[in-house]
Enzyme design. Structure first.
Site, mmCIF file in Angstrom:
data_model
loop_
_atom_site.group_PDB
_atom_site.id
_atom_site.type_symbol
_atom_site.label_atom_id
_atom_site.label_comp_id
_atom_site.label_asym_id
_atom_site.label_seq_id
_atom_site.Cartn_x
_atom_site.Cartn_y
_atom_site.Cartn_z
ATOM 1 N N ARG A 1 1.223 -1.236 0.391
ATOM 2 C CA ARG A 1 -0.406 0.152 -0.326
ATOM 3 C C ARG A 1 0.626 0.956 -0.029
ATOM 4 N NH1 ARG A 1 2.416 2.135 3.756
ATOM 5 N NH2 ARG A 1 0.457 3.767 3.639
ATOM 6 N N ALA B 1 0.369 5.120 -2.407
ATOM 7 C CA ALA B 1 0.710 5.510 -3.647
ATOM 8 C C ALA B 1 1.927 4.815 -4.344
ATOM 9 C CB ALA B 1 0.381 6.685 -3.714
ATOM 10 N N GLN C 1 -2.148 3.123 9.849
ATOM 11 C CA GLN C 1 -0.963 2.978 8.966
ATOM 12 C C GLN C 1 0.573 3.801 10.253
ATOM 13 O OE1 GLN C 1 -3.640 3.420 7.791
ATOM 14 N NE2 GLN C 1 -3.969 3.126 5.766
ATOM 15 N N ASP D 1 -2.077 10.774 -2.240
ATOM 16 C CA ASP D 1 -2.334 9.586 -3.568
ATOM 17 C C ASP D 1 -2.754 10.139 -5.062
ATOM 18 O OD1 ASP D 1 -2.384 9.016 -0.284
ATOM 19 O OD2 ASP D 1 -2.940 7.048 -1.632
ATOM 20 N N ASN E 1 -5.536 12.635 0.029
ATOM 21 C CA ASN E 1 -4.483 11.407 1.196
ATOM 22 C C ASN E 1 -5.600 11.045 2.256
ATOM 23 O OD1 ASN E 1 -2.053 10.741 1.787
ATOM 24 N ND2 ASN E 1 -1.990 11.948 3.289
HETATM 25 O O1 MRU Z 1 -4.392 3.553 1.862
HETATM 26 P P1 MRU Z 1 -3.340 3.275 1.679
HETATM 27 O O2 MRU Z 1 -2.733 2.638 3.275
HETATM 28 O O3 MRU Z 1 -2.993 2.919 0.801
HETATM 29 O O4 MRU Z 1 -3.337 5.090 2.185
HETATM 30 C C1 MRU Z 1 -1.255 5.858 2.046
HETATM 31 C C2 MRU Z 1 -1.563 7.357 2.057
HETATM 32 O O5 MRU Z 1 -3.018 7.618 2.395
HETATM 33 C C3 MRU Z 1 -0.695 7.810 1.818
HETATM 34 O O6 MRU Z 1 -0.208 8.708 3.052
HETATM 35 C C4 MRU Z 1 0.060 7.983 0.388
HETATM 36 O O7 MRU Z 1 -0.437 6.894 -0.391
HETATM 37 C C5 MRU Z 1 1.365 8.422 -0.020
HETATM 38 S S1 MRU Z 1 2.276 7.498 -0.195
HETATM 39 C C6 MRU Z 1 3.884 7.836 0.038
#
Ligand code: MRU
Length: 356
Positions: free
Chosen positions: A53, A55, A205, A246, A256
């Site tokens: 997970r 982006a 996270q 994202d 995000n």
């Molecule tokens: O649902 P996720 O864990 O994939 O979401 C991740 C985020 O929102 C991060 O902040 C974003 O992807 C940036 S990662 C460098």
């Protein structure tokens, strides 16, 4: 292009022994384990259930997914092979809707397939090279983001206290991080006192991944519940906020992890700079504003259950958007590999640049 070479210890997507190895992010921090992915269908599942997970990491995983899919195809006729590869691309693209890096990486792989002359075998070999290139570029990009971010953080004789939300670290990229890349750079430059990590309900996270990364590298980290951020800001405990993204629309509105918007509002209310750190591949110049960004909704069980414990009575209804959009006017700057820009500058300064 060779598989990337490694400079620290957290690499969520690695090509080794003819397969992809993913750190299983659903099991951290309790257990560090690696999932081996040999088939495109397994990569599709790994992205959906968030073994991988974040982006940029999703984009890299999808790029390898395209190669795995290409390797499985049996068509020897070039045109038929390319048609079948399009279907592989559509399956990967249907995994998660918000992070634009997913679609960017898939498009890049498909364009490479279409423009590679020669046999199906030659196209397959070229696709593996391209996936390695996407991973290697991300590592460099994030290091550049870290360097540029450091240059805009508040200048003060005291070391900085930074707040971040979700995990935009090594685990969410090829291995350095965007927002946590800035934190890493500040730490390496001895300008960081500590990072405050929001826990990031509902998937946690921040609590599970950001704290784990920081502990691995000895970066001082304090975990707070999401509801504590405003209080910490009011007490003067936070000098700046740095988050990832994202998808960023052309006007600078930034999607995000859910909860980011509240953090931005709190930062504005307390006159604390709020930075978004993201590679150019996260900016979607086809969308003029953030309201056009598709927001993923995930299963209600992420809210009503913690571990194996159900938190709520039966009969409750749920709404579980995984992302929100922070309007551009709340963002002090967008930290990219090309420098730091005001949201209003994105189109003029970056739209013409090639990505990757
Ligand atoms: O649902 P996720 O864990 O994939 O979401 C991740 C985020 O929102 C991060 O902040 C974003 O992807 C940036 S990662 C460098």
């Amino acid at each position: 292009m060779k598989p990337m070479t490694f400079t620290n210890s957290i690499y969520p997507v690695v090509w080794q022994d003819d397969r992809v190895q993913l750190i299983d992010q659903t099991r951290l921090p309790a257990e560090y384990s690696v999932v081996e992915i040999r088939l495109c269908s397994d990569m599709v599942e790994a992205i959906k259930i968030m073994i991988v997970r974040g982006a940029p990491a999703i984009g890299i995983a999808a790029a390898y997914g395209i190669y795995l899919g290409a390797r499985e195809l049996t068509q020897t006729d070039r045109a038929l092979f390319l048609q079948a590869l399009d279907r592989v691309a559509q399956t990967l693209a249907a995994t998660r809707p918000t992070a634009v890096n997913l679609f960017w990486a898939i498009d890049r792989m498909i364009k490479v397939a279409q423009s590679t002359p020669g046999s199906v075998e030659q196209i397959q070999a070229r696709l593996l090279d391209e996936a390695h290139a996407i991973a290697a570029e991300d590592l460099q990009t994030c290091q550049d983001i870290g360097r540029h971010g450091l240059s805009v953080l508040p200048q003060s004789p005291q070391k900085l206290r930074l707040l971040t939300h979700c995990n935009a670290g090594a685990l969410a990229t090829a291995g350095y991080g965007t927002a946590l890349g800035v934190v890493r750079s500040a730490w390496a430059a001895e300008r960081l006192e500590r990072v405050y990590a929001d826990e990031t309900r509902p998937r946690l996270q921040g609590a599970k991944l950001t704290t784990w990364e920081c502990v691995q590298e000895g970066i001082p980290v304090t975990l707070i519940a999401d509801s504590m951020a405003a209080h910490c800001m009011k007490l003067g405990m936070i000098d700046a906020v740095v988050v990832g993204a994202d998808r960023i629309a052309a006007n600078g509105d930034a999607a995000n992890k859910i909860g980011t918007y509240s953090v931005a509002l709190c930062a504005k209310a307390h006159n604390i700079p709020f930075y978004v750190a993201a590679p150019l591949s996260t900016i979607d110049f086809e969308l003029s504003e953030g309201s056009q960004i598709p927001i993923e909704e995930r299963d209600p069980s992420e809210i009503h259950t913690m571990g194996s414990t159900r938190l709520t009575p039966l009969g409750v209804e749920f709404y579980n958007p995984a992302f929100d959009v922070t309007p551009a006017h709340l963002i002090s700057g967008i930290i990219t590999e090309h420098g730091v820009f005001a949201p209003a500058e994105l189109k003029e300064k970056l739209a013409h640049l090639p990505v990757g």
